[in-house]
Design a protein around this motif. Structure first.
Motif, PDB file in Angstrom:
ATOM      1  N   GLU A   1      93.273  -4.186  -7.609  1.00 12.22           N
ATOM      2  CA  GLU A   1      94.664  -3.839  -7.305  1.00 12.22           C
ATOM      3  C   GLU A   1      94.734  -2.538  -6.516  1.00 12.22           C
ATOM      4  O   GLU A   1      95.534  -2.406  -5.568  1.00 12.22           O
ATOM      5  CB  GLU A   1      95.472  -3.716  -8.605  1.00 12.22           C
ATOM      6  N   VAL A   2      93.924  -1.553  -6.927  1.00 11.55           N
ATOM      7  CA  VAL A   2      93.870  -0.277  -6.205  1.00 11.55           C
ATOM      8  C   VAL A   2      93.397  -0.498  -4.776  1.00 11.55           C
ATOM      9  O   VAL A   2      93.964   0.064  -3.820  1.00 11.55           O
ATOM     10  CB  VAL A   2      92.942   0.721  -6.927  1.00 11.55           C
ATOM     11  N   SER A   3      92.365  -1.328  -4.612  1.00 11.46           N
ATOM     12  CA  SER A   3      91.857  -1.632  -3.259  1.00 11.46           C
ATOM     13  C   SER A   3      92.935  -2.298  -2.425  1.00 11.46           C
ATOM     14  O   SER A   3      93.090  -2.005  -1.220  1.00 11.46           O
ATOM     15  CB  SER A   3      90.633  -2.538  -3.352  1.00 11.46           C
ATOM     16  N   SER A   4      93.693  -3.209  -3.047  1.00 13.90           N
ATOM     17  CA  SER A   4      94.769  -3.896  -2.327  1.00 13.90           C
ATOM     18  C   SER A   4      95.848  -2.911  -1.899  1.00 13.90           C
ATOM     19  O   SER A   4      96.364  -2.983  -0.768  1.00 13.90           O
ATOM     20  CB  SER A   4      95.366  -4.973  -3.231  1.00 13.90           C
ATOM     21  N   ILE A   5      96.197  -1.992  -2.831  1.00 18.17           N
ATOM     22  CA  ILE A   5      97.210  -0.980  -2.501  1.00 18.17           C
ATOM     23  C   ILE A   5      96.727  -0.085  -1.365  1.00 18.17           C
ATOM     24  O   ILE A   5      97.484   0.241  -0.434  1.00 18.17           O
ATOM     25  CB  ILE A   5      97.549  -0.135  -3.747  1.00 18.17           C
ATOM     26  N   GLU A   6      95.466   0.317  -1.412  1.00 13.40           N
ATOM     27  CA  GLU A   6      94.883   1.164  -0.360  1.00 13.40           C
ATOM     28  C   GLU A   6      94.920   0.442   0.978  1.00 13.40           C
ATOM     29  O   GLU A   6      95.201   1.048   2.027  1.00 13.40           O
ATOM     30  CB  GLU A   6      93.454   1.553  -0.726  1.00 13.40           C
ATOM     31  N   ARG A   7      94.615  -0.873   0.975  1.00  8.75           N
ATOM     32  CA  ARG A   7      94.657  -1.644   2.215  1.00  8.75           C
ATOM     33  C   ARG A   7      96.078  -1.704   2.762  1.00  8.75           C
ATOM     34  O   ARG A   7      96.313  -1.561   3.978  1.00  8.75           O
ATOM     35  CB  ARG A   7      94.120  -3.054   1.980  1.00  8.75           C
TER      36      ARG A   7
ATOM     37  N   ARG B   1      97.444  -0.195   6.296  1.00  7.08           N
ATOM     38  CA  ARG B   1      98.165  -1.015   7.264  1.00  7.08           C
ATOM     39  C   ARG B   1      99.498  -0.374   7.655  1.00  7.08           C
ATOM     40  O   ARG B   1      99.900  -0.387   8.837  1.00  7.08           O
ATOM     41  CB  ARG B   1      98.418  -2.402   6.680  1.00  7.08           C
ATOM     42  N   ILE B   2     100.172   0.208   6.659  1.00 10.49           N
ATOM     43  CA  ILE B   2     101.455   0.866   6.935  1.00 10.49           C
ATOM     44  C   ILE B   2     101.255   2.064   7.849  1.00 10.49           C
ATOM     45  O   ILE B   2     101.992   2.275   8.829  1.00 10.49           O
ATOM     46  CB  ILE B   2     102.132   1.307   5.613  1.00 10.49           C
TER      47      ILE B   2
ATOM     48  N   GLU C   1      98.754   2.599   9.884  1.00 10.74           N
ATOM     49  CA  GLU C   1      98.333   2.125  11.202  1.00 10.74           C
ATOM     50  C   GLU C   1      99.525   1.574  11.997  1.00 10.74           C
ATOM     51  O   GLU C   1      99.643   1.792  13.215  1.00 10.74           O
ATOM     52  CB  GLU C   1      97.273   1.038  11.042  1.00 10.74           C
ATOM     53  N   LYS C   2     100.433   0.922  11.278  1.00 13.09           N
ATOM     54  CA  LYS C   2     101.629   0.364  11.931  1.00 13.09           C
ATOM     55  C   LYS C   2     102.504   1.466  12.462  1.00 13.09           C
ATOM     56  O   LYS C   2     103.047   1.368  13.581  1.00 13.09           O
ATOM     57  CB  LYS C   2     102.378  -0.491  10.929  1.00 13.09           C
ATOM     58  N   LYS C   3     102.678   2.566  11.668  1.00 12.95           N
ATOM     59  CA  LYS C   3     103.487   3.684  12.108  1.00 12.95           C
ATOM     60  C   LYS C   3     102.869   4.367  13.310  1.00 12.95           C
ATOM     61  O   LYS C   3     103.575   4.782  14.255  1.00 12.95           O
ATOM     62  CB  LYS C   3     103.645   4.698  10.951  1.00 12.95           C
ATOM     63  N   ARG C   4     101.565   4.518  13.348  1.00 15.68           N
ATOM     64  CA  ARG C   4     100.880   5.119  14.482  1.00 15.68           C
ATOM     65  C   ARG C   4     101.107   4.286  15.754  1.00 15.68           C
ATOM     66  O   ARG C   4     101.367   4.826  16.829  1.00 15.68           O
ATOM     67  CB  ARG C   4      99.383   5.218  14.201  1.00 15.68           C
ATOM     68  N   THR C   5     100.988   2.994  15.547  1.00 18.66           N
ATOM     69  CA  THR C   5     101.169   2.101  16.703  1.00 18.66           C
ATOM     70  C   THR C   5     102.598   2.182  17.242  1.00 18.66           C
ATOM     71  O   THR C   5     102.818   2.190  18.469  1.00 18.66           O
ATOM     72  CB  THR C   5     100.858   0.649  16.282  1.00 18.66           C
TER      73      THR C   5
END
Length: 235
Positions: free
Chosen positions: A215-221, A225-226, A228-232
């Motif tokens: 679950e922690v790994s999923s949250i980190e992913r 992604r969020i 990276e999306k904001k940077r883009t």
């Protein structure tokens, strides 16, 4: 016509046996009847020796001392080596089911009675052999129970009168040894049960830790992604 090679089943597993009785299942000369008879007579003749604190009106009822005493004597004569095994015998052994009239004390009850009422067990064992001789139940090769002679049996897997008489000669000392052995075995089985519980708890914690880690790994992913999306979007 060729006959069947093997014997046929006596009953079918889903068959309801209307005429079955536990009384008929235990032979008239079975030594377990001696245990039943003598324990009843000793306890009834010495009620003051088997007094226990009155049960509360709340909670479950307790087992009569006769039930546990009969079970201990049966276990002693048949070398049943732990309270858990005594519990199992009360559930599956026709002789024990007959002896206890279908009552099934669990191993905790059996163990607690031994620890709390060792004086009652000691009193019974001291009276047991003397009572048999005094009342004329023990003869040279037979035990007479209400007119029924319980004869010696050559089968190795049953309690014979020869074995019974031999064991009675040193009953007090041997019963103390038996109770000590029961206590040791119960302690070992308690520890084994505790280890098993700890292992189960460990496995459950490992599974929970694995789930939490995923679950922690999923949250980190998701966070990556969020970000990276904001940077883009800024670019």
């Amino acid at each position: 016509m060729a006959r069947d090679r093997f014997k046929k089943p006596v009953i079918e597993r889903d068959e309801i046996i209307k005429d079955f009785s536990f009384e008929g299942a235990v032979a008239a000369d079975n030594p377990v009847r001696v245990i039943d008879l003598v324990v009843d007579k000793i306890v009834d003749a010495n009620p003051e020796a088997f007094l226990t604190k009155k049960d509360s009106v709340f909670g479950s009822t307790s087992y009569h001392p006769k039930v546990l005493l009969k079970l201990y004597l049966y276990g002693y004569y048949n070398r049943i080596q732990s309270s858990r095994r005594l519990e199992k015998e009360s559930q599956r052994n026709i002789e024990v089911i007959w002896l206890l009239k279908g009552q099934r004390p669990d191993h905790w009850t059996i163990n607690r009675y031994r620890l709390k009422h060792k004086d009652q067990i000691a009193f019974l064992t001291k009276e047991f052999r003397g009572f048999l001789f005094k009342e004329g139940f023990i003869e040279i090769k037979t035990v007479t129970v209400d007119g029924t002679k319980v004869k010696a049996n050559q089968r190795r897997d049953v309690l014979t009168i020869g074995k019974l008489d031999k064991k009675l000669l040193s009953l007090d000392r041997k019963m103390d040894e038996y109770l000590g052995m029961l206590n040791s075995r119960d302690e070992i089985e308690d520890l084994e049960e505790e280890v098993m519980k700890k292992e189960e708890e460990k496995e459950n914690l490992q599974k929970k830790a694995s789930i939490l880690s995923e679950e922690v790994s999923s949250i980190e992913r998701d966070i990556r992604r969020i970000i990276e999306k904001k940077r883009t979007s800024r670019q």
